[in-house]
Design a protein around this motif. Structure first.
Motif, PDB file in Angstrom:
ATOM      1  N   PHE A  27     -26.663  28.958 -38.912  1.00  0.00           N
ATOM      2  CA  PHE A  27     -26.289  30.363 -38.730  1.00  0.00           C
ATOM      3  C   PHE A  27     -24.773  30.439 -38.624  1.00  0.00           C
ATOM      4  N   SER A  28     -24.174  31.373 -39.356  1.00  0.00           N
ATOM      5  CA  SER A  28     -22.717  31.532 -39.280  1.00  0.00           C
ATOM      6  C   SER A  28     -22.318  32.967 -39.612  1.00  0.00           C
ATOM      7  N   GLU A  29     -21.128  33.338 -39.152  1.00  0.00           N
ATOM      8  CA  GLU A  29     -20.514  34.591 -39.563  1.00  0.00           C
ATOM      9  C   GLU A  29     -19.727  34.283 -40.820  1.00  0.00           C
ATOM     10  N   PHE A  34     -23.297  37.901 -41.938  1.00  0.00           N
ATOM     11  CA  PHE A  34     -23.916  36.704 -41.377  1.00  0.00           C
ATOM     12  C   PHE A  34     -24.633  35.947 -42.477  1.00  0.00           C
ATOM     13  N   GLU A  54     -27.916  36.223 -46.793  1.00  0.00           N
ATOM     14  CA  GLU A  54     -26.683  36.823 -46.294  1.00  0.00           C
ATOM     15  C   GLU A  54     -26.961  38.275 -45.950  1.00  0.00           C
ATOM     16  N   LEU A 105     -28.350  41.356 -35.598  1.00  0.00           N
ATOM     17  CA  LEU A 105     -27.645  40.095 -35.446  1.00  0.00           C
ATOM     18  C   LEU A 105     -26.289  40.309 -34.782  1.00  0.00           C
ATOM     19  N   SER A 107     -22.918  37.501 -33.103  1.00  0.00           N
ATOM     20  CA  SER A 107     -22.434  36.120 -33.190  1.00  0.00           C
ATOM     21  C   SER A 107     -23.303  35.156 -32.378  1.00  0.00           C
TER      22      SER A 107
END
Length: 135
Positions: A27-29, A34, A54, A105, A107
């Motif tokens: 999981f990432s920004e 996201f 995404e 969602l 962070s």
């Protein structure tokens, strides 16, 4: 930065639950949105394929499932693609339309829900719903 996370992936097809699985993922920004990724499994019918989703706000959802290329779904727009019919080797027009899009969602993780319809001239229209929880 990619975080190792636990994902709960739920899916239903015309209102019937077809998948409810826990799996490891990332999981990432990314680019103001996201990115969630996971390796497909035999249980999912995607053994060894990398899946990437995404999410950008409440507007855009991008699927990248295996080597199939990107499918970009935008709220309020119909996405038309062509699929190859393995039996006839002819191109079949397929349309996708978002019926539900809820992005919860942050962070820290959360949940994203996407409901959509898929239609083509041969099988008519079906409803699918995908819910991915990031823990």
């Amino acid at each position: 930065m990619n975080k190792n996370v636990l994902l709960n992936i739920r899916s239903d097809y015309n209102g019937e639950e077809t998948l409810n699985i826990l799996c490891d993922g990332k999981f990432s920004e990314k680019n103001g949105g996201f990115e969630i990724s996971w390796d497909g499994s035999e249980v999912m019918g995607e053994n060894g394929e990398k899946n990437v989703v995404e999410i950008y706000g409440e507007n855009t959802f991008v699927f990248r499932l295996g080597d199939g290329g990107d499918l970009i779904l935008e709220n309020g727009k119909t996405c038309a693609v062509s699929e190859l019919d393995a039996d006839t080797m002819k191109s079949i027009p397929v349309q996708f339309f978002i019926t539900e899009f809820k992005n919860e969602l942050s962070s820290l993780g959360g949940k994203v829900t996407l409901g959509y319809s898929i239609s083509n001239p041969y099988t008519g229209s079906v409803r699918k719903r995908l819910e991915i929880s990031v823990m």
